[in-house]
Scaffold this active site. Structure first.
Site, PDB file in Angstrom:
ATOM      1  N   ASN A   1       1.560  -2.204   5.396  1.00  0.00           N
ATOM      2  CA  ASN A   1       0.838  -0.995   5.685  1.00  0.00           C
ATOM      3  C   ASN A   1      -0.428  -0.983   4.825  1.00  0.00           C
ATOM      4  O   ASN A   1      -1.472  -0.168   5.209  1.00  0.00           O
ATOM      5  CB  ASN A   1       1.753   0.074   4.866  1.00  0.00           C
ATOM      6  CG  ASN A   1       0.965   1.547   4.727  1.00  0.00           C
ATOM      7  OD1 ASN A   1       0.643   2.130   5.702  1.00  0.00           O
ATOM      8  ND2 ASN A   1       0.535   1.711   3.593  1.00  0.00           N
TER       9      ASN A   1
ATOM     10  N   SER B   1      -3.292   1.451  14.343  1.00  0.00           N
ATOM     11  CA  SER B   1      -3.810   2.695  14.189  1.00  0.00           C
ATOM     12  C   SER B   1      -4.411   3.050  15.541  1.00  0.00           C
ATOM     13  O   SER B   1      -4.590   2.170  16.394  1.00  0.00           O
ATOM     14  CB  SER B   1      -5.253   2.591  13.313  1.00  0.00           C
ATOM     15  OG  SER B   1      -6.233   3.506  13.651  1.00  0.00           O
TER      16      SER B   1
ATOM     17  N   TYR C   1     -12.435  -1.397  10.823  1.00  0.00           N
ATOM     18  CA  TYR C   1     -11.271  -0.715  10.802  1.00  0.00           C
ATOM     19  C   TYR C   1     -10.595  -1.022  12.457  1.00  0.00           C
ATOM     20  O   TYR C   1      -9.430  -1.596  12.173  1.00  0.00           O
ATOM     21  CB  TYR C   1     -11.221   0.820  10.473  1.00  0.00           C
ATOM     22  CG  TYR C   1     -10.078   1.076  10.147  1.00  0.00           C
ATOM     23  CD1 TYR C   1      -9.311   0.703   8.931  1.00  0.00           C
ATOM     24  CD2 TYR C   1      -9.333   2.037  11.173  1.00  0.00           C
ATOM     25  CE1 TYR C   1      -8.152   1.431   8.737  1.00  0.00           C
ATOM     26  CE2 TYR C   1      -7.977   2.526  10.652  1.00  0.00           C
ATOM     27  CZ  TYR C   1      -7.365   2.371   9.529  1.00  0.00           C
ATOM     28  OH  TYR C   1      -6.197   3.064   9.104  1.00  0.00           O
TER      29      TYR C   1
ATOM     30  N   GLY D   1       0.957  -1.229  -0.010  1.00  0.00           N
ATOM     31  CA  GLY D   1       0.036  -0.008   0.056  1.00  0.00           C
ATOM     32  C   GLY D   1       0.930   1.303   0.029  1.00  0.00           C
ATOM     33  O   GLY D   1       0.575   2.381   0.903  1.00  0.00           O
TER      34      GLY D   1
ATOM     35  N   ALA E   1      -9.607  -4.804  12.694  1.00  0.00           N
ATOM     36  CA  ALA E   1      -8.475  -5.230  11.678  1.00  0.00           C
ATOM     37  C   ALA E   1      -7.148  -4.617  12.446  1.00  0.00           C
ATOM     38  O   ALA E   1      -6.182  -5.346  12.576  1.00  0.00           O
ATOM     39  CB  ALA E   1      -8.713  -4.442  10.448  1.00  0.00           C
ATOM     40  N   LYS E   2      -7.192  -3.586  12.657  1.00  0.00           N
ATOM     41  CA  LYS E   2      -5.950  -2.931  13.224  1.00  0.00           C
ATOM     42  C   LYS E   2      -5.640  -3.350  14.805  1.00  0.00           C
ATOM     43  O   LYS E   2      -4.300  -3.372  14.969  1.00  0.00           O
ATOM     44  CB  LYS E   2      -6.181  -1.507  13.260  1.00  0.00           C
ATOM     45  CG  LYS E   2      -6.225  -0.740  11.924  1.00  0.00           C
ATOM     46  CD  LYS E   2      -4.974  -0.987  11.179  1.00  0.00           C
ATOM     47  CE  LYS E   2      -4.637  -0.432   9.661  1.00  0.00           C
ATOM     48  NZ  LYS E   2      -3.368  -0.477   9.364  1.00  0.00           N
TER      49      LYS E   2
ATOM     50  N   ARG F   1       0.446   5.702  -1.846  1.00  0.00           N
ATOM     51  CA  ARG F   1       0.043   7.178  -1.182  1.00  0.00           C
ATOM     52  C   ARG F   1       0.153   7.012   0.366  1.00  0.00           C
ATOM     53  O   ARG F   1       0.396   6.201   0.837  1.00  0.00           O
ATOM     54  CB  ARG F   1      -1.432   7.208  -1.230  1.00  0.00           C
ATOM     55  CG  ARG F   1      -2.423   6.390  -0.833  1.00  0.00           C
ATOM     56  CD  ARG F   1      -3.730   6.564  -1.213  1.00  0.00           C
ATOM     57  NE  ARG F   1      -4.544   5.509  -0.578  1.00  0.00           N
ATOM     58  CZ  ARG F   1      -6.053   5.436  -0.493  1.00  0.00           C
ATOM     59  NH1 ARG F   1      -6.532   6.728  -1.085  1.00  0.00           N
ATOM     60  NH2 ARG F   1      -6.710   4.584   0.167  1.00  0.00           N
TER      61      ARG F   1
ATOM     62  N   VAL G   1      -3.341  -7.393  -1.901  1.00  0.00           N
ATOM     63  CA  VAL G   1      -2.816  -8.386  -0.703  1.00  0.00           C
ATOM     64  C   VAL G   1      -3.870  -9.069  -0.072  1.00  0.00           C
ATOM     65  O   VAL G   1      -3.589  -9.889   0.991  1.00  0.00           O
ATOM     66  CB  VAL G   1      -1.930  -7.381   0.475  1.00  0.00           C
ATOM     67  CG1 VAL G   1      -0.802  -6.676  -0.007  1.00  0.00           C
ATOM     68  CG2 VAL G   1      -2.801  -6.410   1.199  1.00  0.00           C
TER      69      VAL G   1
END
Length: 246
Positions: free
Chosen positions: A88, A140, A153, A10, A156-157, A13, A62
């Site tokens: 990432n 995160s 999110y 990733g 996952a983090k 950006r 991924v």
């Protein structure tokens, strides 16, 4: 470190871009991985070559094991090794739990957490064969403190943290370190979708003791430390958040 090869998932950006360029500045060959933003990935590669580095661009989602295996094979065929893995890649899909589509949940989990698993399962054997490796997983602030509408999110983090500590114990004796970096509020394309007004940004900054957002390059600096100086640091979660989590 000039002979080392880094795969940064990733990295077309945001924070991934900064990490890729930061590693290249230290003489590392960098694999710029992207899923859909080819032009942005090419721009990162140009930035890397402009500082005297070497870049290889590889498209791969991924979330899909077969695409990761193909990417790793391509890198090994060209450069012979992958010594540094930066997990990432992530996608954000938000919504209150009753409104969160099952497909969005799967997409977020499979990309951030599944992607780290897919990459590690193919890269770790290469590192073990060389008795050296560095893995840095990007988590995160949401993983530690939550955020309304971010169950997918955040899950996952948070999973990334457990993944980091267990994998660190698996591979420590093989000369491989595994750590997690937790950025705070760092404006990027992804966070820009959530904090799209000055009022929202100012509200977030009020909670940061240093009184400003972070920069992608500041996260990249921590990654560089773990790669180049952190030989005795493993299984650790390091916050780069201006004191936000205090």
């Amino acid at each position: 470190m000039e002979a080392k090869v880094a795969l940064v998932t990733g990295s077309a950006r945001g924070i991934g871009r900064a990490i890729a360029i930061g590693l290249a500045k230290e003489g590392v060959r960098v694999v710029v991985n992207y899923q859909s933003k080819q032009a942005a990935a090419e721009d990162v590669a140009r930035a890397i070559t402009s500082v005297g580095g070497e870049a290889m661009i590889v498209k791969a989602d991924v979330a899909h094991d077969a695409e990761v295996k193909s990417m790793v094979d391509q890198v090994v065929d060209r450069w012979g090794s992958i010594d540094i893995l930066i997990n990432n890649a992530a996608l954000h899909r938000g919504g209150r739990i009753q409104n969160l589509a099952h497909e969005d949940w799967d997409l977020v989990i499979n990309t951030a957490l599944g992607g780290a698993f897919h990459c590690a399962r193919y890269v770790v054997p290469i590192m073990v064969s060389r008795n050296w490796g560095r893995i840095v997983n990007l988590s995160s602030y949401v993983a530690l403190h939550g955020y309304p509408g971010d169950t997918a999110y955040g899950a996952a983090k948070a999973g990334i943290l457990g993944f980091t500590m267990s994998l660190a114990k698996e591979v420590a004796a093989k000369g491989i370190t595994v750590n997690a970096v937790v950025p705070g509020f760092v404006p990027t394309d992804m966070t820009g979708e959530l904090f799209n007004t000055r009022e929202k940004i100012d509200r977030e900054v009020q909670n940061i003791p240093i009184h400003r957002p972070g920069k992608p390059e500041e996260v990249a600096d921590m990654v560089n430390y773990l790669v180049f100086k952190g030989e005795y640091v493993t299984g650790t979660v390091i916050r780069v958040d201006g004191g936000l989590a205090m």
